[in-house]
Scaffold this motif. Structure first.
Motif, PDB file in Angstrom:
ATOM      1  N   ASP A 251      86.844  17.293  23.365  1.00  0.00           N
ATOM      2  CA  ASP A 251      87.251  18.113  24.504  1.00  0.00           C
ATOM      3  C   ASP A 251      87.764  17.260  25.642  1.00  0.00           C
ATOM      4  OD1 ASP A 251      87.079  20.645  23.663  1.00  0.00           O
ATOM      5  OD2 ASP A 251      85.335  21.220  24.874  1.00  0.00           O
ATOM      6  N   ARG A 252      86.987  16.217  25.910  1.00  0.00           N
ATOM      7  CA  ARG A 252      87.401  15.337  27.000  1.00  0.00           C
ATOM      8  C   ARG A 252      88.723  14.650  26.651  1.00  0.00           C
ATOM      9  NH1 ARG A 252      85.979   9.983  28.696  1.00  0.00           N
ATOM     10  NH2 ARG A 252      86.797   9.754  30.797  1.00  0.00           N
ATOM     11  N   GLU A 255      91.667  16.780  27.334  1.00  0.00           N
ATOM     12  CA  GLU A 255      91.963  16.799  28.766  1.00  0.00           C
ATOM     13  C   GLU A 255      92.664  15.507  29.188  1.00  0.00           C
ATOM     14  OE1 GLU A 255      88.535  17.750  31.110  1.00  0.00           O
ATOM     15  OE2 GLU A 255      89.462  16.891  32.906  1.00  0.00           O
ATOM     16  N   ARG A 293      92.032  23.450  23.806  1.00  0.00           N
ATOM     17  CA  ARG A 293      90.571  23.315  23.930  1.00  0.00           C
ATOM     18  C   ARG A 293      89.871  24.538  23.328  1.00  0.00           C
ATOM     19  NH1 ARG A 293      90.778  20.796  29.119  1.00  0.00           N
ATOM     20  NH2 ARG A 293      90.513  22.814  30.082  1.00  0.00           N
ATOM     21  N   ARG A 294      90.443  25.716  23.604  1.00  0.00           N
ATOM     22  CA  ARG A 294      89.820  26.941  23.074  1.00  0.00           C
ATOM     23  C   ARG A 294      89.859  26.925  21.547  1.00  0.00           C
ATOM     24  NH1 ARG A 294      92.601  31.521  25.623  1.00  0.00           N
ATOM     25  NH2 ARG A 294      91.660  30.634  27.481  1.00  0.00           N
ATOM     26  N   HIS A 296      89.976  24.348  19.680  1.00  0.00           N
ATOM     27  CA  HIS A 296      89.037  23.321  19.226  1.00  0.00           C
ATOM     28  C   HIS A 296      87.594  23.829  19.259  1.00  0.00           C
ATOM     29  CE1 HIS A 296      86.395  19.774  20.075  1.00  0.00           C
ATOM     30  NE2 HIS A 296      86.975  19.407  18.949  1.00  0.00           N
ATOM     31  N   ASP A 297      87.262  24.570  20.340  1.00  0.00           N
ATOM     32  CA  ASP A 297      85.888  25.089  20.481  1.00  0.00           C
ATOM     33  C   ASP A 297      85.551  26.086  19.382  1.00  0.00           C
ATOM     34  OD1 ASP A 297      85.635  23.520  22.648  1.00  0.00           O
ATOM     35  OD2 ASP A 297      86.020  25.100  24.113  1.00  0.00           O
TER      36      ASP A 297
END
Lengths: 298, 327
Positions: A251-252, A255, A293-294, A296-297
């Motif tokens: 996640d990081r 970003e 990110r979504r 990935h989550d």
């Protein structure tokens, strides 16, 4: 100033004109393979420095460096990839003409460094030379790319993950050119690239505003803009086993990746009259980052 | 304004490029610069690293004798500032051919391309050495040309060609003639950087003859400022001398460099004098002072001290050049 010692068997003479610099971030598990491969990559012994962005994690990096007679440079804070390379490059003696910048999870094939050096020395206009980079299963990674334009950058960003073979990604990755063909490129992957030290120093090294990602795009772009050539030389080969130090922190990393993309595009399109372009790119990158990110989550 | 700078990766040309893109010159603020440089031994892209990020800078690798290339570049160019030249006298003594090819033929190709493509302004950068040696007084721009080395003869030839393109074709060309330049990024075969880099490494330096040859020293910042003034305000067909106002014998210069590096005369080797070595150069800068308001601003003592420190601080720049040129 750290001590500089020979990173090889005594049979090879030290060549003070060549340095190899790598960055560890808990990379003890892969570093030995890298250091071992360096000793077979050239007929001479380069100066080797291991910069450590995470010196207190017990990965045994210092001991490994000592075993391979490389210099060890522990860093108090995590400077990122470019920052750590810059810190290591700053300790090199003036005699160094070429710096091989490499990830530690890379394995240089025999003679690879000699081949890159021969290519680099063939033309004073060559600022960097990149090898063919393959994955562990032998696939060639597109490491010699064009500098992203607005069109290819946006197309690649939007479609790379959902439309394999889209024209913008193909153009950005130079897919139309066979990977076994030597050529000039806009930039070369920083996973493993030989850089002319004087050019690197004159440009102030990597832009440390890039914590990770795009520092290599930026360096290649600046070298090219200055007038240097970035040359892809697939006769030299390395194996890159992957982004081992970032896999636990995705996640990081997403970003950071988007932050770096934003920074590069802001630098490339820096004229005041281009502020609408920067604003649109900024919004687009924020949206893309959230979407990725979504995904990935989930 | 879009300015094409030939030889823009060299010592003087790169200074002009850096300062132009730094908006140091009234009249050239916001100008775009295209550097055309063949990157022969003394051209060095690292001289331009400070402006690599500028969106007003671009680089073209090429030869000024390549007319096809010039015809591709010149339609987008408003002005040409022509620095590109072979300039080391010792090399011209050994072999003059490349000096004639680059300095004379190359200038003619540029002038022709400027004419064909309607370039509005052309500044040809030359040297006071075209006047020959002068025992007393200073040359003004009317002084007949009496060059004594193959280098200065080739520059005199290019000066006369430039002048002829004004007289014959009406090309808006001005000519500048400078005295001896010094400053940072000076290729280390020239006397000041050679002496400084040798002396800080504890190496000997060669002094020609009796060391009584006299040169006027001009800081490169002053020189390029003078060129910018001529580019903006100089008259077509006119010649402008640019000098620094500090005359020194080579012996006096050597003493200053020995002092600055903490060494002494035991590091100086007297060598046979250069063939055709002119005794004294001195330019009268009354014209550019009166017409364009030029004054040399960098005191020699300050400039020299800064240069010595620059070479101390920038070994990574000069060491590879010395190694490559086997100096």
């Amino acid at each position: 100033m750290i001590g500089l010692v020979m990173a090889s068997s005594p049979a090879r003479a030290l060549d003070p004109r060549v340095a190899v610099v790598t960055v560890s971030y808990g990379s003890g598990a892969v570093l030995e393979g890298f250091l071992h491969s360096v000793s077979a990559a050239s007929t001479v012994a380069p100066i080797v420095i291991v910069a450590d962005n995470k010196p207190h994690d017990g990965a045994g990096v210092a001991a490994l460096a000592a075993r391979y007679q490389a210099s060890y440079l522990p860093l108090d804070t995590n400077l990122g990839y470019g920052g750590a390379i810059n810190a290591a490059a700053a300790t090199l003696p003036a005699s160094v003409e070429w710096i091989l910048v490499s990830n530690p999870d890379v394995c240089l094939m025999p003679g690879a460094l000699d081949g890159l050096l021969a290519t680099g020395n063939s033309d004073v206009r060559i600022g960097s030379v990149g090898p063919a980079i393959t994955t562990s299963d032998g696939a060639v990674y597109p490491s010699a790319r064009v500098v992203p334009s607005l069109r290819t950058g946006i197309g690649h960003a939007l479609f790379a993950n959902i439309w394999i073979g889209n024209p913008w990604t193909r153009a950005y990755r130079n897919d139309a050119v066979p990977s076994e063909k030597s050529r000039d490129a806009g930039w070369l992957s920083g996973a493993c690239v030989l850089v002319r030290r004087s050019a690197f120093a004159a440009l102030g090294g990597f832009d440390e505003g890039f914590f990770m990602y795009f520092e290599d795009v930026d360096l290649g772009y600046r070298l090219g803009k200055l007038g240097y050539r970035n040359v892809y030389d697939p006769a030299a080969t390395v194996i890159h086993s992957g982004a081992h130090s970032t896999t636990g922190d995705s996640d990081r990393m997403i970003e950071v990746h988007h932050h770096s993309a934003r920074r590069f595009l802001s630098k490339k399109y820096s004229g005041w009259w281009l502020w609408p372009v920067r604003a649109i790119l900024n919004v687009g990158l924020n949206v893309r980052s959230a979407v990725v990110r979504r995904r990935h989550d989930h | 304004m879009r300015i094409l700078v030939t030889g823009g990766a060299g010592f003087i040309g790169s200074n002009f490029v850096r300062r132009t893109l730094d908006d140091a010159y009234p009249g050239l603020t916001g100008a775009h610069v295209v550097v055309l440089d063949a990157l022969t031994y003394s051209g060095n892209l690292e001289n331009l690293a400070a402006v690599a990020d500028s969106d007003r800078y671009s680089f073209v690798h090429g030869d000024i004798r390549d007319s096809e290339l010039l015809d591709r570049l010149f339609p987008d160019v408003d002005a040409v500032v022509h620095f590109a030249a072979e300039s080391h006298v010792d090399r011209s003594v050994r072999d003059a051919s490349i000096f004639v090819e680059t300095n004379v033929l190359g200038t003619q190709k540029l002038l022709d391309a400027a004419l064909r493509n309607g370039v509005k302004r052309f500044v040809h950068v030359s040297t006071d050495e075209v006047y020959g040696s002068i025992a007393e007084g200073s040359w003004d721009e009317q002084r007949p040309l009496e060059p004594n080395s193959p280098y200065s003869a080739s520059k005199a030839g290019s000066d006369l060609l430039a002048r002829s393109y004004f007289r014959t074709h009406g090309l808006n060309v001005s000519i500048t003639r400078c005295s001896n330049n010094y400053g940072p990024y000076h290729f280390p075969e020239k006397v000041i950087p050679l002496f400084v880099t040798n002396l800080i490494d504890g190496l000997h330096v060669p002094l020609y003859g009796d060391g009584n040859n006299i040169r006027d020293w001009l800081h490169v910042d002053d020189h390029t400022r003078g060129i910018a003034m001529v580019l903006v305000g100089g008259r077509a067909g006119d010649i402008y001398n640019i000098g620094g106002g500090t005359e020194l014998s080579n012996k006096e210069l050597t003493q200053l460099l020995l002092d600055a590096t903490g060494t002494d005369w035991s590091y100086v080797d007297r060598v046979a004098d250069r063939l055709g070595h002119d005794l004294r150069y001195s330019v009268d800068i009354s014209k550019i002072r009166a017409e364009l308001g030029y004054e040399p601003l960098v005191p020699f003592a300050t400039g020299l001290a800064e240069v010595v420190q620059w070479y101390r601080d920038n070994r990574a720049w000069w060491q590879p050049l010395k190694d490559r040129a086997a100096l």
